[in-house]
Design an enzyme around this catalytic site. Structure first.
Site, PDB file in Angstrom:
ATOM      1  N   ASP A 121      -4.712  -2.952   7.343  1.00 45.36           N
ATOM      2  CA  ASP A 121      -5.353  -4.019   7.042  1.00 45.36           C
ATOM      3  C   ASP A 121      -5.296  -5.099   7.130  1.00 45.36           C
ATOM      4  O   ASP A 121      -6.060  -5.858   7.421  1.00 45.36           O
ATOM      5  CB  ASP A 121      -6.548  -2.406   6.913  1.00 45.36           C
ATOM      6  CG  ASP A 121      -6.625  -1.642   7.907  1.00 45.36           C
ATOM      7  OD1 ASP A 121      -6.059  -1.116   8.127  1.00 45.36           O
ATOM      8  OD2 ASP A 121      -7.812  -0.979   7.381  1.00 45.36           O
TER       9      ASP A 121
ATOM     10  N   CYS B 261      -5.380  -2.004  -2.163  1.00 46.66           N
ATOM     11  CA  CYS B 261      -6.705  -2.563  -2.598  1.00 46.66           C
ATOM     12  C   CYS B 261      -6.538  -2.029  -3.540  1.00 46.66           C
ATOM     13  O   CYS B 261      -7.277  -1.017  -3.773  1.00 46.66           O
ATOM     14  CB  CYS B 261      -7.190  -3.214  -1.519  1.00 46.66           C
ATOM     15  SG  CYS B 261      -5.938  -4.341   0.233  1.00 46.66           S
TER      16      CYS B 261
ATOM     17  N   CYS C   2       0.778  -0.837  -0.253  1.00 47.21           N
ATOM     18  CA  CYS C   2       0.355   0.108  -0.238  1.00 47.21           C
ATOM     19  C   CYS C   2       0.879   1.715  -0.089  1.00 47.21           C
ATOM     20  O   CYS C   2       0.925   2.178  -0.408  1.00 47.21           O
ATOM     21  CB  CYS C   2      -0.886  -0.083   0.792  1.00 47.21           C
ATOM     22  SG  CYS C   2      -2.578  -1.852   0.937  1.00 47.21           S
TER      23      CYS C   2
ATOM     24  N   SER D  87     -14.646  -3.307   6.364  1.00 47.86           N
ATOM     25  CA  SER D  87     -13.609  -3.172   5.471  1.00 47.86           C
ATOM     26  C   SER D  87     -14.970  -2.453   4.314  1.00 47.86           C
ATOM     27  O   SER D  87     -15.747  -3.205   4.136  1.00 47.86           O
ATOM     28  CB  SER D  87     -13.240  -4.285   5.357  1.00 47.86           C
ATOM     29  OG  SER D  87     -12.701  -4.622   3.790  1.00 47.86           O
TER      30      SER D  87
ATOM     31  N   CYS E 108      -2.417   4.006   2.043  1.00 48.88           N
ATOM     32  CA  CYS E 108      -3.410   3.276   2.723  1.00 48.88           C
ATOM     33  C   CYS E 108      -4.467   3.653   3.925  1.00 48.88           C
ATOM     34  O   CYS E 108      -4.679   4.706   4.064  1.00 48.88           O
ATOM     35  CB  CYS E 108      -3.084   1.534   3.801  1.00 48.88           C
ATOM     36  SG  CYS E 108      -1.746   2.457   4.809  1.00 48.88           S
ATOM     37  N   ASP E 109      -5.937   2.941   4.404  1.00 51.67           N
ATOM     38  CA  ASP E 109      -6.857   3.379   4.401  1.00 51.67           C
ATOM     39  C   ASP E 109      -6.719   4.227   5.925  1.00 51.67           C
ATOM     40  O   ASP E 109      -7.666   4.878   5.734  1.00 51.67           O
ATOM     41  CB  ASP E 109      -7.508   1.583   5.164  1.00 51.67           C
ATOM     42  CG  ASP E 109      -8.013   0.800   4.460  1.00 51.67           C
ATOM     43  OD1 ASP E 109      -7.065   1.060   3.265  1.00 51.67           O
ATOM     44  OD2 ASP E 109      -8.918  -0.188   4.754  1.00 51.67           O
ATOM     45  N   LYS E 110      -6.081   4.344   6.614  1.00 52.18           N
ATOM     46  CA  LYS E 110      -5.960   5.716   7.872  1.00 52.18           C
ATOM     47  C   LYS E 110      -5.061   6.894   7.376  1.00 52.18           C
ATOM     48  O   LYS E 110      -5.023   7.845   7.514  1.00 52.18           O
ATOM     49  CB  LYS E 110      -5.630   4.658   9.343  1.00 52.18           C
ATOM     50  CG  LYS E 110      -7.031   3.451   9.071  1.00 52.18           C
ATOM     51  CD  LYS E 110      -7.952   4.335   9.268  1.00 52.18           C
ATOM     52  CE  LYS E 110      -8.819   2.535   8.996  1.00 52.18           C
ATOM     53  NZ  LYS E 110      -8.471   1.764   8.368  1.00 52.18           N
TER      54      LYS E 110
ATOM     55  N   GLU F 161     -12.535  -3.784  11.664  1.00 59.26           N
ATOM     56  CA  GLU F 161     -12.671  -3.551  10.869  1.00 59.26           C
ATOM     57  C   GLU F 161     -13.469  -5.717  11.207  1.00 59.26           C
ATOM     58  O   GLU F 161     -12.771  -6.813  11.728  1.00 59.26           O
ATOM     59  CB  GLU F 161     -11.833  -3.612   9.293  1.00 59.26           C
ATOM     60  CG  GLU F 161     -11.741  -2.296   9.235  1.00 59.26           C
ATOM     61  CD  GLU F 161     -11.262  -1.815   7.426  1.00 59.26           C
ATOM     62  OE1 GLU F 161     -11.191  -1.063   7.558  1.00 59.26           O
ATOM     63  OE2 GLU F 161     -11.026  -3.347   7.122  1.00 59.26           O
TER      64      GLU F 161
END
Length: 555
Positions: free
Chosen positions: A84, A197, A52, A473, A125-127, A447
């Site tokens: 994640d 992702c 990521c 997620s 990535c996500d955060k 998640e």
């Protein structure tokens, strides 16, 4: 610089008294001319623990080159990332949402600690993505956010696959539908290189949110991680931040209730991650914008799904980019009167950016006009009721159903739930209740992808519901309710449910309720003992607020 501007960094570097600071800057390789220029933070969350953020250190060099070319001096530093996809299903996942706050805080501390004049934040990535926006909003100095880009999709049996299919393969493997060799084949082909992702999961959803909010130029985040053009947009981001600095253009000039409404509509139009609700609330909190859960309901009810993206659809982010990217989504929403004009970091309006973008390729099938929408309403609904008085988020099933009624199967943790799924103990008609996974009770609001994907892999995705005070997620699909507030650890009604209770989830009436006597049970309720008593998770648990307000630190 074409004109003299007031620099924050002068407080740190100018005048006889600041000779010690200049001496230390000389030691880093800067000369007097470089020190006298605006000092621009180039922040990234590079890490080699996952794909990521793998390309961010390289992109930082191109951002830095753009800053230098435009008359500034780049100051590079990094922050953390929790991945994640690797932490999912383990205790490590508790660190994920907490990292959003830590990343934001760390950017603030370094930028303010060195009186830097502007900033470019590279995220992957996500955060790291919402944290980039939160830091820009909090510091309110000229800045640009840039997403490192999506991973390329893998290919198996002539079809595109992502990490989503790996998680679902785990469920299929547990059910005996595939063998060890097939599982290895799926896992070895899903992630071919750098990038986050590849479906419309949380990373790509939030990357779109950065563009919708105006913090990233339209189209920049669509460029894939391994596309050579990514280095070009990185350099342009470095040049752009210097332009914003000269113009005095700050995030507070860009972020507004209008830009947040636009973001909520785009999240719905692409059936994006429900984490967008949590993160947009948190970003709005930093920006002082009065965004509420009801704004997301309004966006969902009036915005159809017009992008055919995984997890519920057919295409990946790479295919989305080839079809015109987020520009095409914005173009179709604007044509239907579902988007409002707003400022952007470029100095041009959102509509001007749309007008300047090239048309989508003829014949693309990923994004359709509103008149031919894939679903009549967005991908989630905000519910209330005696199970969730402060609200919760329903992720609507892939088949578009809005109602589910069943009996509760109660679990005290994600691990207990996953074990029951893999052992075949969950049946059609169950409402799976996963509690004590909220922001404070988790702590960290894990998640549930390991659980939800295993359910899909066992063929139960459309036949059960799952409710939790945790979250999902972006790769999750099915009839799922997350962010239930108040959470169990704070006395929420989800902590009072028992096996066999009747539960009704109705997206049309916006209700989640039970006929169980929760008031009587409440009289005997005792708060659970904290799962963590020291360290960052314990501090987070003590200070974090409700998911209905973005799960931000409130005290």
């Amino acid at each position: 610089m074409s004109k003299k501007i007031e620099l924050r960094s002068d407080a740190m570097k100018s005048g006889p008294d600041r000779a010690p600071a200049r001496a230390m800057l000389y030691a880093t390789g800067l000369d007097e001319a470089a020190i006298n220029k605006p000092l621009v933070a180039v922040v990234h969350s590079w890490s080699d623990v996952s794909p990521c953020n793998l390309n961010l250190r390289d992109l930082a060099q191109h951002v830095a080159a753009g800053v230098r070319a435009a008359g500034g001096t780049p100051i590079e530093f990094n922050t953390i990332a929790v991945t994640d996809g690797i932490a999912m299903g383990t205790s490590g996942m508790r660190a994920s949402l907490v990292s959003r706050e830590v990343i934001t805080d760390s950017i603030e501390l370094v930028v303010d600690g060195h009186c830097l004049d502007a900033m470019v934040v590279l995220c992957g990535c996500d955060k790291t993505i919402p944290a980039a926006a939160m830091a820009l909003a909090r510091l309110d100095i000229p800045g640009v956010a840039l997403y490192g880009g999506s991973i390329n999709h893998g290919t198996l049996d002539g079809r595109s696959i992502t990490i989503q299919q790996v998680f679902e393969a785990v469920g299929a493997h547990g059910a005996g539908k595939i063998d060890d060799a097939r599982l290895r084949e799926v896992e070895s082909r899903a992630c071919p290189g750098a990038g986050a992702c590849g479906g419309q999961f949380t990373a790509n959803t939030m990357a779109m949110m950065l563009m919708a909010l105006g913090l990233t130029p339209l189209g920049y985040n669509d460029v894939a991680a391994t596309d050579p053009k990514k280095r070009e947009v990185a350099r342009h981001s470095g040049e752009l931040v210097m332009e914003a600095l000269r113009a005095g253009r700050r995030p507070s000039d860009i972020l507004s209730i209008t830009s947040f409404r636009n973001a909520a509509r785009i999240a719905n139009a692409t059936a994006g991650s429900t984490n967008a609700v949590l993160h947009l609330l948190a970003i709005a909190s930093e920006a002082g914008i009065p965004l509420t859960l009801e704004d997301f309901e309004a966006a969902s009810r009036t915005t159809p799904v017009i992008a055919d993206l995984m997890p519920g659809g057919r295409y990946t982010a790479i295919e989305m980019t080839a079809a015109g990217g987020m520009v095409q989504v914005a173009r179709e929403l604007r044509a239907a009167g579902l988007l409002e004009d707003a400022p952007t970091v470029t100095g041009k309006s959102l509509f001007a950016e749309i007008d300047a973008a090239p048309p989508a390729p003829v014949g693309q099938q990923v994004v359709v006009p509103v008149s031919r929408a894939f679903k009549p309403r967005g991908g989630y609904s905000i519910l209330y009721g005696n199970i969730a008085p402060e609200g919760c988020v329903l992720k609507l099933a892939g088949k578009g159903k809005l109602k589910f009624a069943g009996t509760a199967r109660v679990f005290e943790s994600e691990e207990d739930t996953f074990r029951a799924v893999q052992e075949g103990k969950i049946k059609a008609g169950d409402v799976v209740v996963v509690r004590n996974e909220g922001p404070a009770g988790g702590p960290g609001m894990r998640e549930m992808l390991a659980v939800t994907a295993a359910l899909v892999g066992r063929g139960l995705g459309d036949d059960i519901a799952l409710i939790t005070d945790g979250r999902f997620s972006g790769a999750t699909h099915g009839f799922m309710v997350g962010h239930i507030a108040p959470e169990a650890a704070r006395g929420g009604a989800i902590g009072l449910l028992r096996d066999g209770d009747n539960i009704v989830i109705d997206g049309e009436r916006r209700v989640i309720e039970t006929d169980a006597d929760l008031e009587t049970r409440k009289k005997n309720w005792q708060p659970p003992a904290p799962k963590v008593r020291r360290g960052v998770l314990a501090k987070y648990a003590r200070g974090v607020g409700s998911a209905s307000r973005g799960a931000v630190i409130e005290n």
